[in-house]
Design an enzyme around this catalytic site. Structure first.
Site, short mmCIF file in Angstrom:
data_model
loop_
_atom_site.label_atom_id
_atom_site.label_comp_id
_atom_site.label_asym_id
_atom_site.label_seq_id
_atom_site.Cartn_x
_atom_site.Cartn_y
_atom_site.Cartn_z
N ALA A 35 12.07 -0.41 5.22
CA ALA A 35 13.05 -1.48 4.98
C ALA A 35 12.38 -2.86 4.90
CB ALA A 35 14.11 -1.47 6.07
N GLY A 36 11.24 -3.03 5.60
CA GLY A 36 10.53 -4.31 5.55
C GLY A 36 10.05 -4.61 4.14
N HIS A 37 9.49 -3.61 3.45
CA HIS A 37 9.03 -3.82 2.07
C HIS A 37 10.23 -4.12 1.15
CE1 HIS A 37 5.75 -0.99 3.49
NE2 HIS A 37 5.04 -1.98 3.00
N SER A 81 6.80 -0.60 10.55
CA SER A 81 5.43 -0.42 10.07
C SER A 81 5.24 1.03 9.68
CB SER A 81 4.46 -0.77 11.21
OG SER A 81 3.17 -0.27 10.90
N VAL A 85 11.00 -7.39 9.82
CA VAL A 85 12.19 -6.53 9.91
C VAL A 85 11.95 -5.56 11.07
CG1 VAL A 85 13.62 -4.85 8.69
CG2 VAL A 85 12.64 -6.79 7.45
N ASP A 120 2.48 -9.31 9.51
CA ASP A 120 1.03 -9.51 9.44
C ASP A 120 0.79 -11.01 9.36
OD1 ASP A 120 0.04 -6.71 9.29
OD2 ASP A 120 1.32 -6.68 7.53
N MET A 160 0.86 -1.19 0.00
CA MET A 160 0.00 0.00 0.00
C MET A 160 0.90 1.24 0.00
SD MET A 160 -3.44 -1.00 2.01
CE MET A 160 -2.87 -0.74 3.66
O1 PAF Z 1 -0.01 -5.87 3.84
C1 PAF Z 1 -0.44 -4.95 3.11
O2 PAF Z 1 0.24 -3.95 2.88
C2 PAF Z 1 -1.83 -5.07 2.50
O3 PAF Z 1 -2.71 -5.72 3.37
C3 PAF Z 1 -1.82 -5.74 1.12
C4 PAF Z 1 -1.35 -7.18 1.20
C5 PAF Z 1 -0.93 -4.96 0.17
C6 PAF Z 1 -3.24 -5.77 0.55
O4 PAF Z 1 -3.75 -4.48 0.39
#
Ligand code: PAF
Length: 280
Positions: A35-37, A187, A178, A152, A30
């Site tokens: 750094a986690g992404h 987050s 992370v 998550d 989103m």
């Molecule tokens: O974890 C997230 O950022 C969201 O729940 C996702 C998986 C991109 C779905 O909108």
């Protein structure tokens, strides 16, 4: 990096890769990357020939309209970070192309049972929103592999179940959370913490670590451990929503069939809702 918002153009691109025998890895986000992404994107690149990321702030998974409005949107910084680590394609759909009939009258995907407990109980409708958008994004991108964070934890289990139940030919990979140097799980919500709250926030993870230590020492009075951690969080200034020791495969209560355990917690700190978990 190509930035594409039209679904048919995205499909043309990923189909061409498939026809050339290339494997596609996918990381849905989103936006507001941290750094986690980036760890998820790097993992996708390690396993695949091409990497697709998406940015879509999914209105369907927000249970509070104010949260949707307040969600941080930082597209320029996100694109720069994705480019710097070699993402091949960013899918950036308009809401009207993912939800052509609006937010209300649309086909929804529900992973029954798993969606109603813990986070699902605290945020009714949230996981239907997540499962629906992830199914749509998978149908658009058609990846071979998709990578999600274990931060998550319940979301990851739900996505594994939906892929299995809907017979989608997509491998799902979960990556460890992370953390900041002091243990706070990364987050996008952490930015909303005040300076004082930021000092206290790592205590959520510490409580999980303490429970883990006690479990590993043979304490199996789960209700007492959950209660003690809840009270400790309250004393520290949190408003705990749940602290739960569960079966890591099903999120049900621990039973003789349990092979591994997970401790999950959600707590508010001021205006910010934090979640975390730890495998035992
Ligand atoms: O974890 C997230 O950022 C969201 O729940 C996702 C998986 C991109 C779905 O909108």
């Amino acid at each position: 990096m190509q930035v594409i918002s039209a679904i048919d153009e995205l499909r043309r691109r990923t189909r061409a890769w498939r026809e050339a025998g290339l494997r596609t890895g996918f990381v849905p986000t989103m936006g507001n990357l941290h750094a986690g992404h980036l760890a998820l994107l790097e993992e996708a690149a390690r396993h695949c020939d091409r990497v697709v990321a998406s940015i879509f702030v999914n209105p369907l998974q927000f249970d509070q309209a104010s949260d949707l409005v307040a969600y941080p949107r930082t597209p320029e910084a996100d694109i720069a970070q994705m480019e710097s680590i070699g993402v091949d394609l960013l899918f950036n759909p308009e809401e009207s192309s993912l939800y052509p009939h609006g937010r209300e009258a649309l086909t929804r995907v529900e992973v029954a049972g798993l969606s109603d407990i813990l986070e699902g109980a605290a945020r009714p409708g949230h996981f239907v929103g997540v499962a629906t958008v992830v199914t749509k994004l998978f149908n658009c991108v058609q990846p071979d592999l998709a990578v999600f964070g274990e931060k998550d934890f319940q979301q990851l289990l739900i996505i594994r179940r939906l892929v299995a139940d809907l017979n989608m030919p997509i491998a799902i990979m979960g990556l460890p959370t992370v953390r900041e140097a002091d243990g706070l799980a990364m987050s996008s919500r952490n930015q909303r913490l005040s300076r004082d709250e930021r000092e206290i926030a790592p205590q959520l993870y510490r409580q999980l670590q303490d429970i883990r230590g006690l479990l590993l020492n043979g304490n199996s009075d789960y209700a007492a451990l959950e209660q003690a951690a809840t009270e400790r969080l309250q004393q520290l200034g949190f408003e705990p929503e749940y602290v739960a020791i569960r079966d890591a495969d099903s999120l049900s209560d621990i039973s003789n069939a349990t092979q591994s355990r997970v401790i999950l917690a959600a707590a508010r700190l001021g205006h910010t809702r934090l979640i975390d978990n730890l495998r035992v």
